[in-house]
Design a protein around this motif. Structure first.
Motif, PDB file in Angstrom:
ATOM      1  N   LYS A 293       0.910   4.035  -3.049  1.00 10.70           N
ATOM      2  CA  LYS A 293       0.811   5.492  -2.671  1.00 10.70           C
ATOM      3  C   LYS A 293       1.575   6.427  -3.216  1.00 10.70           C
ATOM      4  O   LYS A 293       1.608   7.373  -3.846  1.00 10.70           O
ATOM      5  CB  LYS A 293       0.468   5.828  -1.430  1.00 10.70           C
ATOM      6  CG  LYS A 293      -0.825   5.281  -0.699  1.00 10.70           C
ATOM      7  CD  LYS A 293      -1.041   5.974   0.664  1.00 10.70           C
ATOM      8  CE  LYS A 293      -0.252   5.788   1.734  1.00 10.70           C
ATOM      9  NZ  LYS A 293      -0.432   6.555   3.193  1.00 10.70           N
TER      10      LYS A 293
ATOM     11  N   PHE B  54       0.738  -1.080   0.233  1.00 11.55           N
ATOM     12  CA  PHE B  54       0.108  -0.001  -0.144  1.00 11.55           C
ATOM     13  C   PHE B  54       1.126   1.368  -0.114  1.00 11.55           C
ATOM     14  O   PHE B  54       0.767   2.281  -0.799  1.00 11.55           O
ATOM     15  CB  PHE B  54      -0.973   0.025   1.271  1.00 11.55           C
ATOM     16  CG  PHE B  54      -2.066   1.009   1.179  1.00 11.55           C
ATOM     17  CD1 PHE B  54      -3.049   0.929   0.205  1.00 11.55           C
ATOM     18  CD2 PHE B  54      -2.033   2.222   1.912  1.00 11.55           C
ATOM     19  CE1 PHE B  54      -4.362   1.816   0.183  1.00 11.55           C
ATOM     20  CE2 PHE B  54      -2.983   3.246   1.924  1.00 11.55           C
ATOM     21  CZ  PHE B  54      -3.938   2.936   0.786  1.00 11.55           C
ATOM     22  N   GLU B  55       1.796   1.141   0.695  1.00  5.34           N
ATOM     23  CA  GLU B  55       3.022   2.233   0.824  1.00  5.34           C
ATOM     24  C   GLU B  55       3.568   2.636  -0.459  1.00  5.34           C
ATOM     25  O   GLU B  55       3.775   3.738  -1.172  1.00  5.34           O
ATOM     26  CB  GLU B  55       3.987   2.201   1.945  1.00  5.34           C
ATOM     27  CG  GLU B  55       3.393   2.255   3.147  1.00  5.34           C
ATOM     28  CD  GLU B  55       2.675   3.808   3.460  1.00  5.34           C
ATOM     29  OE1 GLU B  55       3.365   4.838   3.193  1.00  5.34           O
ATOM     30  OE2 GLU B  55       1.532   3.688   4.084  1.00  5.34           O
TER      31      GLU B  55
ATOM     32  N   THR C 199      -6.162   3.008  -2.701  1.00  3.62           N
ATOM     33  CA  THR C 199      -5.259   4.267  -2.914  1.00  3.62           C
ATOM     34  C   THR C 199      -6.314   5.285  -3.378  1.00  3.62           C
ATOM     35  O   THR C 199      -7.172   5.098  -4.102  1.00  3.62           O
ATOM     36  CB  THR C 199      -4.257   3.935  -3.835  1.00  3.62           C
ATOM     37  OG1 THR C 199      -4.461   3.735  -5.129  1.00  3.62           O
ATOM     38  CG2 THR C 199      -3.115   2.832  -3.389  1.00  3.62           C
ATOM     39  N   SER C 200      -5.840   6.548  -3.087  1.00  4.79           N
ATOM     40  CA  SER C 200      -6.862   7.798  -3.839  1.00  4.79           C
ATOM     41  C   SER C 200      -6.816   7.828  -5.216  1.00  4.79           C
ATOM     42  O   SER C 200      -7.561   8.056  -5.791  1.00  4.79           O
ATOM     43  CB  SER C 200      -6.141   9.239  -3.212  1.00  4.79           C
ATOM     44  OG  SER C 200      -4.614   9.051  -3.486  1.00  4.79           O
TER      45      SER C 200
END
Length: 336
Positions: A304, A300-301, A328-329
């Motif tokens: 992003k 996830f990091e 994620t956005s």
């Protein structure tokens, strides 16, 4: 191509009224050890016979280039080459391998197209018997794994070790989808959906509505599958990598098909599946595999940081639910 353990994505066909003189056409068949489905909008009297032949020929060419399951394929010849032997490779092979090596460098080897010896050792490759290998054999295989052991110079490829083994199965299905999308576009078929073994790319609309793709609920049993999320996909590709069907159990322990190159053993984390949206299905396919290898938090990091459109399904850390999810956005910006 790689062993296929079940669809992670489902094509959802909404009921749409036929527009005057046009309809939805459908082609299907088998390729890369799985199935393909193609839908496109064209005049009602459009003849699909030649198109079906051309699709099958193009997919056969991709398979003959990148399938480790075919002894006479291009990749099998590369894998059988001696150390430091210069091997001429095709444009398709170079394109896919170059992308895979770039991703390997960017992920510091977490994604690696040379992971094949370890994948095969655990029985997830061609004709493999799934078992827990001896530690000594794992350590021996690790010695020939590593993307830096491959060098490209123009159309020529060299391996540092004869036993270094390239596996493009994390990219090849996606590349096949892109190749067929390009073929359809060249024929003026601008509203289409191409799916191979769950990897999907769309152009335009499904008649008068956007294409809708369903992401499956993670379940080890195909009979228990359901739709967790529906995505309207227009002009993008969507690929999913998951650990919940392609695995084996030995004793009380479950072993995933995703291998950690550092330990030579299947990854152990809470991530069940990750879906990635990209303009290229090859890119979505490979990146989803990379994120799956990283695990929930690191994946996830990374997503992003690199503005990746990614959707994660993982075991609920509270234990209150079977699984949790987050996106994620960048993913949320394009998903309606």
């Amino acid at each position: 191509m790689k062993y296929f353990a079940g669809l992670a994505l489902v094509i959802l066909m909404t009921s749409c009224q036929k527009e005057s003189g046009i309809k939805m056409h459908h082609l299907s068949g088998r390729t890369m050890g799985t199935t393909y489905n193609i839908k496109f909008v064209a005049p009602s009297d459009y003849s699909t016979e030649q198109l079906k032949t051309d699709v099958d020929d193009r997919l056969k060419a991709v398979n003959m280039s990148m399938s480790t399951y075919i002894p006479t394929s291009e990749i099998s010849k590369v894998n059988g080459a001696k150390a430091n032997q210069a091997i001429e490779i095709s444009d398709d092979f170079r394109f896919v391998l170059s992308h895979a090596l770039d991703l390997a460098k960017d992920t510091e080897g977490i994604f690696d197209p040379t992971i094949g010896p370890l994948v095969n050792l655990w029985g997830f490759g061609p004709n493999g018997k799934r078992k827990v290998p001896e530690t000594a054999k794992i350590n021996e295989a690790i010695k020939v794994v590593g993307y830096k052991k491959i060098s490209l110079d123009g159309k020529s490829l060299k391996k540092n070790f004869s036993k270094t083994y390239i596996d493009l199965s994390a990219s090849a299905k996606g590349f096949g989808v892109d190749a067929i999308t390009k073929l359809l576009s060249s024929r003026g078929l601008k509203n289409n959906m191409v799916e191979i073994g769950g990897e999907v790319r769309t152009m335009g609309k499904s008649l008068s509505r956007p294409w809708k793709i369903g992401v499956e609920t993670p379940s080890a049993s195909a009979s228990e599958k359901g739709i967790l999320k529906v995505i309207q996909l227009e002009g993008f590709a969507l690929a999913t990598s998951g650990s919940y069907r392609n695995f084996f159990k030995y004793g009380d322990k479950v072993y995933s098909h995703t291998i950690d190159y550092r330990t030579g053993r299947p990854v152990e984390h809470t991530l069940l599946s990750v879906s990635v949206i990209s303009t290229s299905c090859m890119d979505a396919d490979a990146v989803a595999t990379a994120l799956m290898a990283m695990g929930t938090e690191k994946g996830f990091e990374y997503a992003k940081k690199n503005a990746i459109k990614a959707y994660f399904i993982f075991r609920d850390p509270t234990g209150q639910k079977k699984f949790a999810q987050k996106a994620t956005s960048e993913f949320n910006k394009v998903v309606k």
